[in-house]
Motif scaffolding. Sequence first.
Motif, PDB file in Angstrom:
ATOM      1  N   GLY A 182       6.259  23.297   0.581  1.00 14.27           N
ATOM      2  CA  GLY A 182       4.926  22.748   0.332  1.00 14.27           C
ATOM      3  C   GLY A 182       5.015  21.468  -0.469  1.00 14.27           C
ATOM      4  N   GLY A 183       3.887  21.047  -1.018  1.00  9.48           N
ATOM      5  CA  GLY A 183       3.855  19.855  -1.842  1.00  9.48           C
ATOM      6  C   GLY A 183       3.036  18.741  -1.220  1.00  9.48           C
ATOM      7  N   GLY A 185       0.832  -1.191   0.000  1.00  8.32           N
ATOM      8  CA  GLY A 185       0.000   0.000   0.000  1.00  8.32           C
ATOM      9  C   GLY A 185       0.868   1.242   0.000  1.00  8.32           C
ATOM     10  N   TYR A 186       0.225   2.401   0.050  1.00  8.17           N
ATOM     11  CA  TYR A 186       0.968   3.663   0.085  1.00  8.17           C
ATOM     12  C   TYR A 186       0.179   4.668   0.915  1.00  8.17           C
ATOM     13  CZ  TYR A 186      -2.244   5.855  -3.281  1.00  8.17           C
ATOM     14  OH  TYR A 186      -3.357   6.384  -3.897  1.00  8.17           O
ATOM     15  N   PHE A 187       0.843   5.764   1.297  1.00  7.76           N
ATOM     16  CA  PHE A 187       0.155   6.833   2.019  1.00  7.76           C
ATOM     17  C   PHE A 187       0.581   8.183   1.468  1.00  7.76           C
ATOM     18  CE2 PHE A 187       4.076   6.157   4.356  1.00  7.76           C
ATOM     19  CZ  PHE A 187       4.462   7.398   4.843  1.00  7.76           C
ATOM     20  N   LEU A 188      -0.273   9.175   1.656  1.00  7.34           N
ATOM     21  CA  LEU A 188      -0.039  10.535   1.194  1.00  7.34           C
ATOM     22  C   LEU A 188      -0.187  11.500   2.365  1.00  7.34           C
ATOM     23  CD1 LEU A 188      -2.141  10.601  -2.128  1.00  7.34           C
ATOM     24  CD2 LEU A 188       0.337  10.308  -1.919  1.00  7.34           C
ATOM     25  N   PHE A 189       0.552  12.600   2.304  1.00  3.23           N
ATOM     26  CA  PHE A 189       0.443  13.626   3.330  1.00  3.23           C
ATOM     27  C   PHE A 189       0.866  14.953   2.734  1.00  3.23           C
ATOM     28  CE2 PHE A 189       4.606  11.692   3.553  1.00  3.23           C
ATOM     29  CZ  PHE A 189       5.491  12.736   3.747  1.00  3.23           C
ATOM     30  N   GLY A 190       0.348  16.030   3.280  1.00  2.00           N
ATOM     31  CA  GLY A 190       0.670  17.368   2.788  1.00  2.00           C
ATOM     32  C   GLY A 190       1.215  18.253   3.878  1.00  2.00           C
ATOM     33  N   GLY A 191       1.711  19.426   3.456  1.00  2.00           N
ATOM     34  CA  GLY A 191       2.183  20.408   4.417  1.00  2.00           C
ATOM     35  C   GLY A 191       3.376  19.988   5.218  1.00  2.00           C
ATOM     36  N   VAL A 207       4.609  14.156  -5.187  1.00  2.00           N
ATOM     37  CA  VAL A 207       3.669  13.942  -6.279  1.00  2.00           C
ATOM     38  C   VAL A 207       3.900  15.037  -7.315  1.00  2.00           C
ATOM     39  CG1 VAL A 207       1.241  13.851  -6.948  1.00  2.00           C
ATOM     40  CG2 VAL A 207       1.982  12.837  -4.778  1.00  2.00           C
ATOM     41  N   PRO A 208       4.276  14.674  -8.556  1.00  2.00           N
ATOM     42  CA  PRO A 208       4.589  15.688  -9.577  1.00  2.00           C
ATOM     43  C   PRO A 208       3.439  16.675  -9.763  1.00  2.00           C
ATOM     44  CG  PRO A 208       5.238  13.505 -10.325  1.00  2.00           C
ATOM     45  CD  PRO A 208       4.467  13.302  -9.058  1.00  2.00           C
ATOM     46  N   GLY A 247       4.073  23.476  -5.702  1.00  2.00           N
ATOM     47  CA  GLY A 247       3.607  24.785  -5.263  1.00  2.00           C
ATOM     48  C   GLY A 247       2.349  24.740  -4.438  1.00  2.00           C
ATOM     49  N   ASP A 248       1.828  23.549  -4.190  1.00  2.00           N
ATOM     50  CA  ASP A 248       0.596  23.400  -3.419  1.00  2.00           C
ATOM     51  C   ASP A 248       0.882  23.329  -1.925  1.00  2.00           C
ATOM     52  OD1 ASP A 248      -0.704  23.324  -5.815  1.00  2.00           O
ATOM     53  OD2 ASP A 248      -1.322  21.224  -5.692  1.00  2.00           O
ATOM     54  N   TYR A 249      -0.110  23.700  -1.160  1.00  2.00           N
ATOM     55  CA  TYR A 249      -0.075  23.503   0.281  1.00  2.00           C
ATOM     56  C   TYR A 249      -1.302  22.678   0.667  1.00  2.00           C
ATOM     57  CZ  TYR A 249       3.754  26.790   0.687  1.00  2.00           C
ATOM     58  OH  TYR A 249       4.973  27.399   0.568  1.00  2.00           O
ATOM     59  N   PRO A 250      -1.211  21.353   0.496  1.00  2.00           N
ATOM     60  CA  PRO A 250      -2.381  20.489   0.717  1.00  2.00           C
ATOM     61  C   PRO A 250      -2.730  20.384   2.201  1.00  2.00           C
ATOM     62  CG  PRO A 250      -0.708  19.420  -0.655  1.00  2.00           C
ATOM     63  CD  PRO A 250      -0.071  20.601  -0.010  1.00  2.00           C
TER      64      PRO A 250
END
Length: 568
Positions: free
Chosen positions: A99-100, A88-94, A114-115, A119-122
């Motif tokens: 950022g990214g 499996g995998y996991f995602l996280f922001g900030g 994640v390409p 410039g994002d601040y999820p």
Amino acid sequence: MISSSAVSPNGRSTLPAAMPIILYIGLCIGLCGWINCAEPPESGIKRMITSLEPTHQSADMESATCECPNYMRKDTAPLRPQSTLPSGYFLFGGALKRGGLFGSRLSRFVPFLVPGTGGDYPVGVEIGDEGTWAVYFENKCKQIILIRPDGRHRTVVPARLDGLAFDRGERPRVGFLRDGPLNTEIFYLSSAHELRAVRVQFKEDAPPTFGNDRRLALLDNNWAFHPGVVFGPCVVGDRIFGQLVRHDGGIRVDYTGFVTLPNGGTGLASADNIYTYSVPIPTSAAGCAHALSHDGAYAVANANKFGGSCVPKRHNGFYMVPFFTDSHPPVDPYSEMIELYGESINWCPHEYRYGGCGVVDWMGWGFTNDNRYLTGRLGGRDPTNGIWLCEWEPNAWYPLTPRDSHIETCRPAAFIGPIEEILGDIETTSPVKHKSNSFVPIDPCDPGYEIIQPNTRDTLIVGDTLLVKVRSRRAGNATLYLTLQGGRYRYRLPTNGSTINPLIDSVHTFVVPDSVHCYDGSISTVSNYCGVMIQDYADCEFYDHSDESFVIASPSPLQVYGGPRIPY
């Protein structure tokens, strides 16, 4: 609850004939602190609940009242190696200064960017049940973003966000409306009173397309959803779960709420569809980090004031209960909802059971697609901040990030299943380096709170005046706290209003009392390790604390107690 007419589920009286009621209740309360609990049950999440019955049955009702239920998982909370997790995998922001949206496989921390998201601040990430799409609120441009985990087809979701006060820190919780009546939808909070959803159609190798945008819930002026990512509502099918705000005669009361969407999820929910507890909630009972299982059967949250001594109260774990629809008979959230109807009460590992929000802060819960695990994050000022996975039935805890990474994120998300086709070669084409203490977020919405004074190792005597000076980069809405015993206890300092704006209210004075009321009741302020903390009212992530601890001493030559944070 025990009363003069207490009876067991079979209708027979449970009180010993010769035992006076008052003596009986006193003995019952005295036993609560040391009765050992049975082993956790073997059963997992049920796919469908046709009726709600108490899960903690007993021939003697006094046992149900005093003993912790057998689904309380406190004594056993093993730490298990990340390498034993399934695919499996996991995602996280900030998490990084630039950022990214970041991610990694579950079984080994190999972080990637994640390409297209540099410039994002999820804020607040969710992953679809198939693992092929993710959705998050982008805090820089104030947009909802859909994207594939490999970076393809980043798309802005058309949403009506004009009703949110971004300047006050309001940020919508967004996610996939699973098991809904209208196929796939993205739900989002459009204002503190309105919850909406927009239809989306995913394609094999093309950007998604969108359909109608509808109202899910509209609350009157006496009610509101908490407009924060950590506290905001989540939706599955015809069920809404999150922190509700009730305004009662000018008094604000926050607590965990259940809302049912009428007509199988196609109707518009109002305040009439809010589940009613059997007792009034006179003061804020809060509760946060709300999540629903992906079938909508179970709700998870931090307890705060709900539940008794069996339930972790300081963000040291979570509870899991069935979803209470608006047609279910009222129950008492303080003594019945968790202890009698719960599915699981999970305490974090022993070495992390101290402090609260801002010290050691477990929150940001979210189920994986198989409902077997919950993602969460360990936040606060603890140096081992990071992302975790909890296998809730055995109460096994898996750190997903290195102990020295100091990752501060809001709501991570994880997917269980094959990842090769989903992630492709992203681990080699978009890797990021991990260095100790380099995962520190700088959010453009951060007011930049700073404690100017006290910041030195001084000594105050009970009755002295405590001078507090604060500042911020921009306008904010914050609360001041006195922290005691190295952060183990927090006490909200009384200011002119419930919150302050440091750009205007930068200097405050307080007379040091001999005791304050905290989680454990009345707590002495005499301690060698005291501090002042400022924290954003809407977002727990924005705070500052005194750089050095100060001492509060007794006016008499008594021993000063307290000490650094010690796990208990």
